[in-house]
Design a protein around this motif. Structure first.
Motif, short mmCIF file in Angstrom:
data_model
loop_
_atom_site.label_atom_id
_atom_site.label_comp_id
_atom_site.label_asym_id
_atom_site.label_seq_id
_atom_site.Cartn_x
_atom_site.Cartn_y
_atom_site.Cartn_z
N ASN A 39 0.88 -1.23 0.12
CA ASN A 39 0.27 0.07 0.02
C ASN A 39 1.01 1.23 -0.05
O ASN A 39 1.70 1.55 1.02
N ARG A 40 0.67 2.10 -1.03
CA ARG A 40 1.60 3.18 -1.02
C ARG A 40 1.54 4.20 -0.19
O ARG A 40 2.65 5.07 0.28
N THR A 41 0.57 4.15 0.58
CA THR A 41 0.40 5.13 1.67
C THR A 41 0.19 4.85 3.04
O THR A 41 0.16 5.50 4.04
N LYS A 42 0.06 3.62 3.26
CA LYS A 42 -0.29 2.83 4.51
C LYS A 42 0.79 1.74 4.95
O LYS A 42 1.54 1.23 3.77
N SER A 43 1.20 1.52 5.97
CA SER A 43 1.95 0.40 6.49
C SER A 43 1.12 -0.92 6.77
O SER A 43 0.36 -1.09 7.38
N THR A 44 1.69 -2.16 5.79
CA THR A 44 0.89 -3.33 5.92
C THR A 44 1.99 -4.44 6.41
O THR A 44 3.02 -4.25 6.66
#
Length: 716
Positions: A529-534
């Motif tokens: 996810n380019r904007t969230k940490s997964t």
């Protein structure tokens, strides 16, 4: 990945002054936020506003260009707490989530926010999930607005009204230093229409500006003695300011003639239903021109006493159209008219059901009954005739249409988890099983019939905590989904079990997403996810709070392994919580991700193998045990032409996605070996074609050999 991409639609958010914006309600709300200089937005997904979160996520680039911060909050409480940025700073902020469960979770933060008040406009967009399409308990958001004294907007369900309500909500919040709740029902979220756009505005103060110039006012902190003054401010300052703003800016609307002896007071969200019913009664046209006076409350809390009494003046009877219960608005209007000494007859729930959604037929019957009693002259002879209940016209649908309970999707990786649970219970006996909110809650319905309670999102294991007793010989089993786990379950369920040395079994159903709300990414999602940490494993989080007995299953379709692990958890002598993390990707999201790639590969001439499953009709015994342990929608029955076979056999239809669960269940339960797998090869290579010809020759030889033997047998 979300179930729907709005990457194309969000480009409309760039429209400027004078452009005509055409689209869906959720897109219009987002555009209105940008036009009104919002500084930050957040929220938690859930019907009917899940797509609003998806729109915001897909519009992050546009939001960033305007200096607007977006955050997908961990819960509704986290989202509401985010509005603290508007307590001391003149920044407009908006958050969104579903009711009523969302407001339940958010209520602590909401109460604190409304107590101290806000300096910047604070808007809470609530998806009112009430009625026949709802997925939650049937309650209203209205009581929360009254409890915390948060102003409640309920706009007419058309795009111009919805867009205007966003502007009104921010301005009302700032004028009264009070958070505002904007209620949108499912029809408002997905209604299509158009409105004249305006230029987007950058926030006058961004959150970055606030960080560089921090400020505080201790009088806004909810702590005695300031907290006592907050209550006084609500009554002596904020409420009068809100009433003045609502009256001055005419947020509520009047339609129809002034001289009729009857009238209708309605929630703004009920406007379309009321107009449609009046149209069917010949009392309104398709443009909304009505012969019956309407007082449309786009603000349903607070009520404006002067507007109510003015509307009722000179009228013999007034009908209140208020969906849901308790009838807060009807009671409040009754008190207003009583204190004013008005003689107008107030009619509320009388012609309407006390509870339940006001569908088209319900609205038509209710308005007809009211008008027949109080203004029969407005009705035609046909409408003055006795009502014929709809059930008498079309028959009781429950007697005509077969019941179709909701269930797991075709290929759902959660189905084999509950098939394994049934197999274990068949061996060890029934156990108390606590369920949770999410797709896995379908286990309480046939064919699994597993699960006794559901107490809230992430609270499945917590709801089994009372059964933590050394006097019992069996352990409780509880389920929680990955979405619920990160929302509330890690602390309230897992941490609670560790702290209290709970000896039960907890199954974390991990399908890689917040699947039930539309497939949004969460902390443990495998996707980039380019904007969230997964990619944060659930097992590591569980171990981090102290769980010692942890087992991971990375392929839930292995029913035998799932059953073996569950049995081990129920029988091990080790004390303390036993946690099984059962992981497989949500099949809907997997299909959304793989199908475009597969179709592209086939179109490009690449070799692609698609598995399909079937049932050998000659082997199937027709006892249908496989269906009782699977329940897959693609697994059905088929009547044979064979006069010696009375019972229909199992049959797999074209909706099969090739997950293999049916065969796994049949193997684990030792059922008849009638399932087979067949691979369809697209764009086969030379080896594939050679093997295909070889197989056909072998099959032809075997069939000819069998036929010759049968011929010899008949001649003998």
């Amino acid at each position: 990945m979300a179930e729907r991409s709005f990457a194309k639609e969000v480009q409309k958010l760039k429209m400027g002054e004078g452009d005509i914006f055409r689209g869906e309600g959720i897109l219009a709300i987002t555009k209105a936020l940008l036009e009104n200089g919002v500084g930050y937005v957040g929220g938690y997904q859930g019907a009917p506003i899940s797509h609003l979160m998806d729109v915001l996520a897909d519009a992050q680039e546009i939001l960033g260009e305007l200096g607007v911060h977006f955050e997908a909050s961990a819960s509704e409480a986290a989202a509401t707490a985010m509005l603290a940025a508007s307590v001391h700073y003149p920044i407009r902020g908006a958050v969104t989530f579903k009711s009523t469960v969302g407001i339940n979770v958010a209520s602590d933060a909401l109460a604190n926010l409304s107590s101290g008040g806000v300096a910047g406009g604070a808007l809470i967009i609530v998806g009112e999930d009430y009625g026949e399409g709802s997925s939650i308990m049937q309650e209203r958001s209205h009581a929360f607005a009254m409890k915390s004294q948060v102003w409640l907007l309920d706009p007419r369900p058309n795009l111009p009204s919805i867009v205007k309500s966003v502007k009104d909500g921010f301005e009302l919040s700032e004028a009264s230093n009070t958070p505002v709740m904007l209620e949108v029902r499912i029809r408002s979220c997905h209604v299509h229409g158009q409105f004249e756009a305006h230029d987007n505005k950058k926030p006058e103060m961004s959150v970055a500006d606030a960080l560089e110039n921090p400020r505080r006012d201790a009088q806004r902190v909810v702590l005695p003695p300031a907290a006592f003054q907050h209550e006084q401010d609500k009554i002596t300052k904020r409420l009068p300011a809100a009433i003045e703003f609502i009256e001055k800016n005419k947020l509520n609307e009047l339609f129809g003639p002034d001289d009729e002896k009857v009238g209708i007071i309605l929630q703004g969200g009920m406007y379309n239903g009321v107009i449609r019913a009046l149209q069917r009664l010949g009392l309104a046209d398709i443009y909304g021109d009505t012969k019956v006076p309407l007082y449309v409350m786009n603000v349903t809390y607070p009520l404006i006493d002067s507007e109510v009494t003015a509307f009722c003046e000179g009228k013999d009877a007034v009908l209140v159209v208020e969906e849901g219960q308790p009838n807060h608005i009807e009671q409040a209007i009754g008190a207003i008219l009583h204190q004013a000494g008005a003689s107008t007859r107030l009619v509320g729930k009388g012609p309407f059901p006390v509870a339940g959604e006001y569908t088209g037929q319900v609205m038509l019957d209710g308005l007809r009954a009211f008008l027949k009693d109080h203004a029969a002259g407005l009705l035609s002879d046909r409408d003055r005739a006795p009502n014929v209940p709809a059930a008498d016209v079309v028959g009781n649908l429950a007697d005509v249409v077969p019941m179709r309970p909701p269930g797991f999707c075709t290929g759902c990786p959660e189905r084999p988890i509950f098939a394994a649970t049934k197999l274990v219970e068949r061996e060890l006996g029934q156990h108390h099983i606590a369920s949770d909110i999410g797709c896995h809650l379908f286990s309480v319905l046939p064919p699994f019939d597993i699960g006794a309670t559901t107490m809230g999102f992430g609270l499945g294991p917590a709801s089994a905590s009372a059964f933590n007793t050394p006097d019992a010989t069996r352990r409780s089993i509880s389920f929680v989904g990955d979405g619920g786990f990160w929302h509330n379950g890690l602390t309230s369920s897992i941490g609670n079990a560790v702290f209290n040395r709970n000896d039960g079994v907890i199954v974390v159903v991990d399908n890689y997403y917040s699947a039930a709300t539309g497939g949004q990414d969460i902390l443990s999602s495998r996707a980039d996810n380019r904007t969230k940490s997964t990619k944060h494993p659930i097992s590591e989080a569980v171990k981090g709070v102290g769980v010692k007995w942890v087992r991971e299953i990375d392929r839930t379709y292995d029913v035998g392994k799932m059953a073996k692990t569950l049995k081990e958890a129920l029988t091990t002598p080790e004390k303390g919580p036993k946690v099984i993390v059962a992981s497989s990707e949500c099949m809907l999201n997997r299909q959304r991700r793989e199908r475009p790639l597969t179709n592209k590969a086939i179109g490009n001439g690449e070799r692609v193998v698609k598995p399909r499953f079937g049932v050998d009709e000659d082997v199937c015994t027709g006892d249908h045990a496989c269906m009782r342990l699977s329940g897959c929608p693609s697994l059905s029955v088929k009547k044979l032409d064979d006069p010696l076979r009375d019972d229909p056999v199992a049959h797999i239809d074209q909706s099969c996605v090739g997950c293999g669960n049916c065969g796994e269940v049949a193997d684990a339960a030792v059922l008849c070996p009638s399932f087979y797998r067949a691979d369809t090869i697209h764009n086969p290579n030379g080896l594939d074609r050679f093997l295909d010809r070889l197989r056909k020759r072998v099959i032809d030889w075997m069939q000819a050999r069998r036929e010759s033997r049968q011929l010899i047998f008949r001649e003998q």
